[in-house]
Write a protein that holds these residues in place. Sequence first.
Motif, PDB file in Angstrom:
ATOM      1  N   GLN A   1      11.667 -13.016-106.476  1.00 30.20           N
ATOM      2  CA  GLN A   1      10.838 -11.894-106.043  1.00 30.20           C
ATOM      3  C   GLN A   1      10.985 -11.662-104.544  1.00 30.20           C
ATOM      4  O   GLN A   1      11.083 -10.519-104.094  1.00 30.20           O
TER       5      GLN A   1
ATOM      6  N   GLN B   1      12.444  -8.308-102.847  1.00 31.33           N
ATOM      7  CA  GLN B   1      11.658  -7.571-101.857  1.00 31.33           C
ATOM      8  C   GLN B   1      12.420  -7.426-100.551  1.00 31.33           C
ATOM      9  O   GLN B   1      12.394  -6.368 -99.926  1.00 31.33           O
TER      10      GLN B   1
ATOM     11  N   THR C   1      13.482  -3.935 -98.784  1.00 33.47           N
ATOM     12  CA  THR C   1      13.102  -3.630 -97.403  1.00 33.47           C
ATOM     13  C   THR C   1      14.332  -3.235 -96.593  1.00 33.47           C
ATOM     14  O   THR C   1      14.301  -2.244 -95.858  1.00 33.47           O
TER      15      THR C   1
END
Length: 91
Positions: free
Chosen positions: A78, A82, A86
């Motif tokens: 995860q 992420q 980003t």
Amino acid sequence: MKTASFPSLRVDPQLREDTENVLLEGESLSQFIESAVRNQVSLRKANAEFLARGLASRDKARQTGRYVDADNVLGKLQKTLQSGKTKRAKA
């Protein structure tokens, strides 16, 4: 090296028509079929290698008794996801 050929393939007329309708400009039906076969061979090899790595990992874990908690793995995945999102948003 000499070339080889695949056996003749009988298909439903609708499948042939659908295939011909998606050919790229200048692409022959033979080129399309060869590309499809190459892609499937590559995919199946990758799947077999993935499975072999997974089974080897399982066997090693059984031998050593060292396992990684699924929640830890999912948490790391995860974070990686992420981080990628980003970076992509900033680009």
